[in-house]
Write an enzyme that holds these catalytic residues in place. Structure first.
Site, PDB file in Angstrom:
ATOM      1  N   CYS A   1      23.445  89.682 -11.962  1.00  0.00           N
ATOM      2  CA  CYS A   1      22.834  89.012 -13.115  1.00  0.00           C
ATOM      3  C   CYS A   1      21.355  89.346 -13.278  1.00  0.00           C
ATOM      4  CB  CYS A   1      22.976  87.497 -12.988  1.00  0.00           C
ATOM      5  SG  CYS A   1      24.682  86.917 -12.929  1.00  0.00           S
TER       6      CYS A   1
ATOM      7  N   HIS B   1      25.644  84.701 -21.638  1.00  0.00           N
ATOM      8  CA  HIS B   1      24.984  85.432 -20.553  1.00  0.00           C
ATOM      9  C   HIS B   1      25.632  86.807 -20.368  1.00  0.00           C
ATOM     10  CE1 HIS B   1      23.467  86.561 -16.710  1.00  0.00           C
ATOM     11  NE2 HIS B   1      24.267  85.839 -15.945  1.00  0.00           N
TER      12      HIS B   1
ATOM     13  N   CYS C   1      19.008  83.574 -11.200  1.00  0.00           N
ATOM     14  CA  CYS C   1      19.814  83.781 -10.002  1.00  0.00           C
ATOM     15  C   CYS C   1      20.688  85.021 -10.181  1.00  0.00           C
ATOM     16  CB  CYS C   1      20.678  82.562  -9.711  1.00  0.00           C
ATOM     17  SG  CYS C   1      21.808  82.104 -11.047  1.00  0.00           S
TER      18      CYS C   1
END
Length: 412
Positions: A92, A368, A398
């Site tokens: 991510c 996302h 994160c």
């Protein structure tokens, strides 16, 4: 002192990341990446032969997302063949890392004109299968087993909320706030400066608006949803009966996980891309480019891979120390809403004013797109610094493996 300047930032709208539902889902990720690269060049009258390198984030690099999307998307966008490209994966955190490495190349004096960004078509995951990927492989290494039992991220999010004593109501209220803030931002055109439309290779418009948000979402409505990760926690992953719950129990044997996350207070599955133009001051001045911000400091942080999602707080502290700054000097924060517990814990641990964090909503409302999100967030905080006439923004998120990159930018 050398500086790295952000000249411009662009991104696509986020499309729903499901084949048959999302406007971008039937496209090759190269097409989506090319859209932002083309827009960046056109908006800035960029001589693409001058681009020293394109650093691109893409997380699941298999199938249509395999190969080097940074290079191939640039060629698809009509960039000069001399503009090189590389693609990386910090899960991510890839989009922030791409920007940080581009800035580092300029600060080191290696390069003068860089592009950083990323693409992720999460809709492609249905066909881009990962066999025995890095999340779950057990090599038999006892040291690895001791330090790296890595569970499902949603199960980890529930475990963190349980350990921290954060109730589901607080998470649902944060999700409601994210939806409300995103709806206001869209209605007021706060994203318009960075947002670009996406067309297919034949020139047909695919998407020019956010597809994922659900305006009108309330905490009361979210309270009616069943938690998503209780059943996943008990799926047997191998012949020994290993489950995600047992992975967490190896380190937290007395923890009775309360499952509090669901689709409404977790990040959305979406497709999208983003890109930033970053140059040295000398290049910008000699080519008539006006800087919008400078990179103040960047940092990376690792943390417990079992809980996986807790590195943003130490990453923020580390990047602040690198910059010689304090929390009260930061005007705006963007911390990715992978799950509601991540920004909620971030706000609580750092005792932040909620009106400074994710002021235009986040991934719970907007989605996302893994490898692109970090670059999107940097563009978002830059746009908002300009809108509010503020100075400093901090972005972190994160990443799987228990990591978090972070960056501080200063509006020029």
């Amino acid at each position: 002192m050398p500086e790295a300047w952000i000249i411009d930032a662009v991104r696509t709208p986020r499309g729903i990341g499901k084949v048959g539902k999302g406007a971008l889902a039937d496209q090759h990720p190269q097409i989506i990446g090319a859209a932002v690269l083309r827009a960046l060049a056109e908006r800035n009258d960029l001589t693409t032969a001058d681009v020293d390198d394109i650093i691109w984030g893409t997380s699941r690099q298999v199938g249509t997302q395999g190969g080097d999307l940074g290079r191939m998307a640039a060629l698809d966008a009509g960039y000069d063949m001399h503009s090189s490209g590389v693609t990386l994966d910090r899960y991510c955190g890839s989009g922030i890392t791409a920007v940080n490495l581009a800035a580092a190349s300029i600060l080191a004096g290696f390069e003068d004109c860089m592009i950083a960004g990323g693409t992720e078509l999460m809709s492609s995951y249905a066909t881009n299968k990962v066999e025995g990927g890095g999340f779950f492989i057990d090599s038999g290494n006892e040291h690895l087993r001791a330090v790296w039992p890595q569970p499902n991220q949603g199960v980890a999010a529930d475990a963190i909320a349980t350990l921290e004593g954060i109730p589901r109501r607080a998470l649902d209220e944060l999700a409601e706030s994210s939806q409300s803030r995103a709806a206001t931002a869209i209605a007021e055109g706060r994203f318009d400066k960075s947002l670009i439309p996406v067309y297919d290779p034949e020139g047909n418009l695919l998407l020019d608006r956010e597809e994922y948000p659900r305006p009108g979402t309330t905490a009361d409505k979210l309270a009616e949803l069943q938690p998503s990760f209780g059943g996943i926690a008990d799926i047997e992953l191998n012949a020994d009966g290993l489950t995600f719950r047992k992975m967490i129990a190896q380190k937290y044997p007395d923890l009775e996980i309360e499952h509090v996350h669901h689709a409404g207070n977790s990040s959305g599955v979406v497709d999208g891309a983003a890109a930033l133009l970053i140059t040295s001051p000398e290049y910008a001045r000699s080519h008539g480019l006006t800087p919008r911000a400078r990179i103040v400091a960047a940092a990376n942080m690792g943390d417990d891979p079992t809980l996986m999602l807790n590195a943003p707080v130490p990453a923020a502290r580390k990047v602040l120390a690198k910059a010689g700054m304090s929390l009260d000097q930061i005007d705006l924060f963007e911390v990715n809403e992978a799950f509601a517990v991540v920004p909620e814990k971030f706000i609580r641990d750092l005792d932040l004013d909620r009106d400074k964090v994710n002021v235009n909503g986040g991934a719970m409302a907007l989605g996302h797109p893994i490898g692109a999100t970090g670059s999107m967030l940097i563009g978002t905080v830059l746009d908002e610094l300009e809108r509010q006439n503020k100075q400093f923004g901090l972005v972190t998120m994160c990443a799987a493996g228990g990591m978090a990159p972070a960056v501080i930018i200063e509006r020029i």
